[in-house]
Design a protein around this motif. Structure first.
Motif, PDB file in Angstrom:
ATOM      1  N   GLN A  46      35.437   1.222 -49.270  1.00 10.05           N
ATOM      2  CA  GLN A  46      35.014  -0.191 -49.181  1.00 10.05           C
ATOM      3  C   GLN A  46      34.496  -0.591 -47.791  1.00 10.05           C
ATOM      4  N   LEU A  47      34.755   0.207 -46.763  1.00  9.26           N
ATOM      5  CA  LEU A  47      34.176  -0.073 -45.447  1.00  9.26           C
ATOM      6  C   LEU A  47      33.033   0.899 -45.189  1.00  9.26           C
ATOM      7  N   ARG A  48      31.902   0.355 -44.758  1.00 10.15           N
ATOM      8  CA  ARG A  48      30.717   1.175 -44.524  1.00 10.15           C
ATOM      9  C   ARG A  48      30.812   1.866 -43.160  1.00 10.15           C
ATOM     10  N   VAL A  49      30.542   3.162 -43.140  1.00  5.17           N
ATOM     11  CA  VAL A  49      30.614   3.920 -41.885  1.00  5.17           C
ATOM     12  C   VAL A  49      29.283   3.853 -41.137  1.00  5.17           C
ATOM     13  N   GLY A  50      28.168   3.870 -41.837  1.00 11.34           N
ATOM     14  CA  GLY A  50      26.854   3.790 -41.175  1.00 11.34           C
ATOM     15  C   GLY A  50      26.386   5.139 -40.663  1.00 11.34           C
ATOM     16  N   ASP A  51      25.098   5.228 -40.358  1.00 10.51           N
ATOM     17  CA  ASP A  51      24.488   6.513 -39.997  1.00 10.51           C
ATOM     18  C   ASP A  51      24.943   7.036 -38.640  1.00 10.51           C
ATOM     19  N   ALA A  52      25.148   6.134 -37.696  1.00 14.25           N
ATOM     20  CA  ALA A  52      25.427   6.588 -36.330  1.00 14.25           C
ATOM     21  C   ALA A  52      26.867   7.058 -36.153  1.00 14.25           C
ATOM     22  N   GLY A  53      27.718   6.766 -37.145  1.00 12.95           N
ATOM     23  CA  GLY A  53      29.118   7.190 -37.047  1.00 12.95           C
ATOM     24  C   GLY A  53      29.940   6.335 -36.104  1.00 12.95           C
ATOM     25  N   ILE A  54      29.368   5.208 -35.637  1.00  9.21           N
ATOM     26  CA  ILE A  54      30.111   4.330 -34.714  1.00  9.21           C
ATOM     27  C   ILE A  54      31.157   3.528 -35.495  1.00  9.21           C
ATOM     28  N   LYS A  55      30.860   3.250 -36.769  1.00  8.15           N
ATOM     29  CA  LYS A  55      31.744   2.379 -37.559  1.00  8.15           C
ATOM     30  C   LYS A  55      32.755   3.188 -38.372  1.00  8.15           C
ATOM     31  N   MET A  56      33.586   3.950 -37.668  1.00  8.37           N
ATOM     32  CA  MET A  56      34.537   4.824 -38.360  1.00  8.37           C
ATOM     33  C   MET A  56      35.850   4.122 -38.708  1.00  8.37           C
ATOM     34  N   LYS A  57      36.132   3.001 -38.067  1.00  6.54           N
ATOM     35  CA  LYS A  57      37.462   2.379 -38.212  1.00  6.54           C
ATOM     36  C   LYS A  57      37.324   0.899 -38.555  1.00  6.54           C
ATOM     37  N   ARG A  58      38.480   0.222 -38.619  1.00  2.00           N
ATOM     38  CA  ARG A  58      38.456  -1.241 -38.804  1.00  2.00           C
ATOM     39  C   ARG A  58      37.899  -1.923 -37.562  1.00  2.00           C
ATOM     40  N   TRP A  59      37.910  -1.224 -36.444  1.00  2.08           N
ATOM     41  CA  TRP A  59      37.350  -1.725 -35.183  1.00  2.08           C
ATOM     42  C   TRP A  59      36.160  -0.840 -34.821  1.00  2.08           C
ATOM     43  N   TYR A  60      35.115  -1.435 -34.333  1.00  2.00           N
ATOM     44  CA  TYR A  60      34.020  -0.596 -33.822  1.00  2.00           C
ATOM     45  C   TYR A  60      33.272  -1.362 -32.737  1.00  2.00           C
ATOM     46  N   ILE A  61      32.501  -0.615 -31.949  1.00  2.00           N
ATOM     47  CA  ILE A  61      31.759  -1.224 -30.848  1.00  2.00           C
ATOM     48  C   ILE A  61      30.498  -1.875 -31.398  1.00  2.00           C
ATOM     49  N   GLU A  62      30.377  -3.156 -31.119  1.00  2.00           N
ATOM     50  CA  GLU A  62      29.192  -3.913 -31.522  1.00  2.00           C
ATOM     51  C   GLU A  62      28.191  -3.775 -30.387  1.00  2.00           C
ATOM     52  N   GLY A  63      26.964  -3.401 -30.729  1.00  2.00           N
ATOM     53  CA  GLY A  63      25.996  -3.224 -29.662  1.00  2.00           C
ATOM     54  C   GLY A  63      24.607  -2.928 -30.175  1.00  2.00           C
ATOM     55  N   PHE A  64      23.797  -2.388 -29.304  1.00  2.00           N
ATOM     56  CA  PHE A  64      22.397  -2.089 -29.612  1.00  2.00           C
ATOM     57  C   PHE A  64      22.217  -0.584 -29.459  1.00  2.00           C
ATOM     58  N   GLU A  65      21.999   0.077 -30.588  1.00  2.00           N
ATOM     59  CA  GLU A  65      21.912   1.540 -30.569  1.00  2.00           C
ATOM     60  C   GLU A  65      20.566   1.993 -30.020  1.00  2.00           C
ATOM     61  N   PHE A  67      17.836   5.270 -29.421  1.00  2.00           N
ATOM     62  CA  PHE A  67      17.433   6.508 -30.086  1.00  2.00           C
ATOM     63  C   PHE A  67      16.510   7.314 -29.181  1.00  2.00           C
ATOM     64  N   ALA A  68      16.545   8.634 -29.369  1.00  2.00           N
ATOM     65  CA  ALA A  68      15.515   9.473 -28.756  1.00  2.00           C
ATOM     66  C   ALA A  68      14.263   9.282 -29.616  1.00  2.00           C
ATOM     67  N   ASP A  69      13.355  10.224 -29.644  1.00  2.00           N
ATOM     68  CA  ASP A  69      12.160  10.035 -30.477  1.00  2.00           C
ATOM     69  C   ASP A  69      12.404  10.517 -31.907  1.00  2.00           C
ATOM     70  N   SER A  70      13.638  10.276 -32.379  1.00  2.00           N
ATOM     71  CA  SER A  70      14.007  10.626 -33.760  1.00  2.00           C
ATOM     72  C   SER A  70      15.125   9.681 -34.163  1.00  2.00           C
ATOM     73  N   ASP A  71      15.711   9.909 -35.361  1.00  2.00           N
ATOM     74  CA  ASP A  71      16.794   8.999 -35.781  1.00  2.00           C
ATOM     75  C   ASP A  71      18.148   9.385 -35.194  1.00  2.00           C
ATOM     76  N   LYS A  72      18.149  10.169 -34.152  1.00  2.00           N
ATOM     77  CA  LYS A  72      19.402  10.582 -33.504  1.00  2.00           C
ATOM     78  C   LYS A  72      19.793   9.537 -32.448  1.00  2.00           C
ATOM     79  N   VAL A  73      21.002   8.978 -32.609  1.00  2.00           N
ATOM     80  CA  VAL A  73      21.498   7.980 -31.646  1.00  2.00           C
ATOM     81  C   VAL A  73      21.904   8.681 -30.351  1.00  2.00           C
ATOM     82  N   ILE A  74      21.383   8.192 -29.210  1.00  2.00           N
ATOM     83  CA  ILE A  74      21.721   8.834 -27.929  1.00  2.00           C
ATOM     84  C   ILE A  74      22.571   7.932 -27.032  1.00  2.00           C
ATOM     85  N   ASP A 136       8.540   4.525 -28.069  1.00  2.00           N
ATOM     86  CA  ASP A 136       7.635   4.289 -29.208  1.00  2.00           C
ATOM     87  C   ASP A 136       8.367   4.334 -30.539  1.00  2.00           C
ATOM     88  N   TYR A 137       9.298   5.288 -30.668  1.00  2.00           N
ATOM     89  CA  TYR A 137      10.054   5.421 -31.930  1.00  2.00           C
ATOM     90  C   TYR A 137      10.868   4.147 -32.186  1.00  2.00           C
TER      91      TYR A 137
END
Length: 366
Positions: A46-65, A67-74, A136-137
């Motif tokens: 019932q809790l969404r984890v999301g692609d970046a894996g930041i939302k693993m728990k009931r608490w997570y860091i709110e911020g601005f992700e 990216f490199a020049d791909s969908d990989k969060v850096i 650009d990405y």
């Protein structure tokens, strides 16, 4: 049959007593807190984890992700920590879980010199500029999603998502509730006002967050299942559900943050009453920015805002009939009677101590 959930963003002072925002707080500073907090395996799916894996728990860091020049969060520019509750069949359950999660967060954060403070708009930095500049990405990704282009607002404003869903409502009915909440939003949000500070001083009003945010960002967001049910609007009223548990959910996003969680109980009850009500006929696909700005400046001192807020509260109360939740509305009635919000208290404190840090340090006395 109603279901409820709350997402609550927490801002912090650091060990030097300074406001901890993206200008001098790193992802790692908050991540050490997150790492110490527990995981509850039964929370999923019932809790969404999301692609970046930041939302693993009931608490997570709110911020601005970032990216490199791909969908990989850096990297991720950190704004604060969000607490989200699991889905509850009663309002009390959601409030109790939020309170427990908050106390645990406060305890762990203290070990690293951070203390939670009530802030709904960054009191010092009115603008978020990503460093290094977007590549650009990233620019291409932001252009693909209109709501993402308001990340500059998202990174300086703090507030809750008050989530409500009702079993067996058709998609049309759920969207209709979203339009209703969007229409009446300027009269609902003053009950939460808590952002009277701007650029290091007092702002000329009660909610700088509402003044700047609403109209560019949604007041309510409705999660639906199918692409063809989407309504094309900026800001968005509808969004495709990312996990099955989101289908049919209505997120009310326009309120300021509250440090007294009983106000969240009251606001969820108000939303529940408005879902049940059949007398209020106003509907809007996008929020009325000018009306929100009037509401943000004057609150209940404005006769139109006061009169409609009274009407909305009474309609919700009548619709709830003998539902015991109706008792949660009491603090809202008190606010209306006094025409005073949390912002009024913060402004009074500021006149006494002349320091924003000193004022916000005295919040969350729970």
């Amino acid at each position: 049959m109603f279901l409820f959930g709350i997402e609550h963003e927490v801002a912090f002072l650091n060990k030097e007593g300074k406001f901890a925002d993206f200008s001098h707080t790193k992802f790692a500073d908050f991540n050490q807190i997150i790492e110490r907090l527990p995981t509850y395996p039964s929370d999923y799916p019932q809790l969404r984890v999301g692609d970046a894996g930041i939302k693993m728990k009931r608490w997570y860091i709110e911020g601005f992700e970032r990216f490199a020049d791909s969908d990989k969060v850096i990297d991720c520019h950190a704004k604060g920590i969000e607490i989200r509750t699991t889905i509850h069949s009663d309002i009390q359950g959601a409030i109790s879980e939020l309170s427990e999660s908050f106390h645990l967060l406060r305890e762990v954060a203290a070990d690293f010199g951070f203390s939670p403070v009530l802030v709904s708009f960054n009191p010092y930095n009115p603008v978020f500029e990503p460093h290094p500049p977007l590549n650009d990405y990233e620019i291409k990704e932001l252009q693909a999603y209109p709501d993402e282009q308001t990340a500059n607002i998202h990174m300086v404003s703090y507030g809750p998502d008050l989530n409500i869903s009702v079993a067996n409502l058709s998609t049309e009915d759920v969207i209709d509730v979203g339009k209703k909440l969007t229409y009446y939003s300027p009269y609902i949000v003053p009950f939460s006002y808590s952002s009277p500070f701007y650029q290091g001083g007092l702002w000329d009003g009660l909610s700088v967050r509402t003044f700047i945010r609403t109209g560019k960002r949604p007041a309510a967001l409705v999660f639906i299942q199918k692409q063809e049910q989407l309504i094309n609007s900026i800001p968005s009223l509808t969004k495709i559900a990312r996990i099955p548990a989101e289908v049919g959910r209505i997120e009310f996003k326009a309120c300021d943050s509250c440090d007294n969680f009983l106000i969240y109980a009251a606001l969820l009850t108000l939303l529940k009453g408005l879902v049940l009500d059949e007398t209020l006929l106003g509907r809007a696909t996008v929020p009325d920015a000018a009306l929100h700005q009037l509401s943000a400046k004057e609150g209940f001192d404005n006769e139109d805002i006061f009169g409609n807020a009274t009407k909305v509260l009474q309609a919700a109360e009548v619709a709830l009939k003998d539902d015991p939740d109706v008792n949660y509305l009491t603090p809202l009635k008190v606010m209306l009677a006094k025409r005073k919000t949390r912002s009024h208290e913060l402004i009074e404190m500021f006149h006494r101590v002349s320091s924003i840090e000193e004022v916000i340090r005295q919040t969350y006395q729970v």
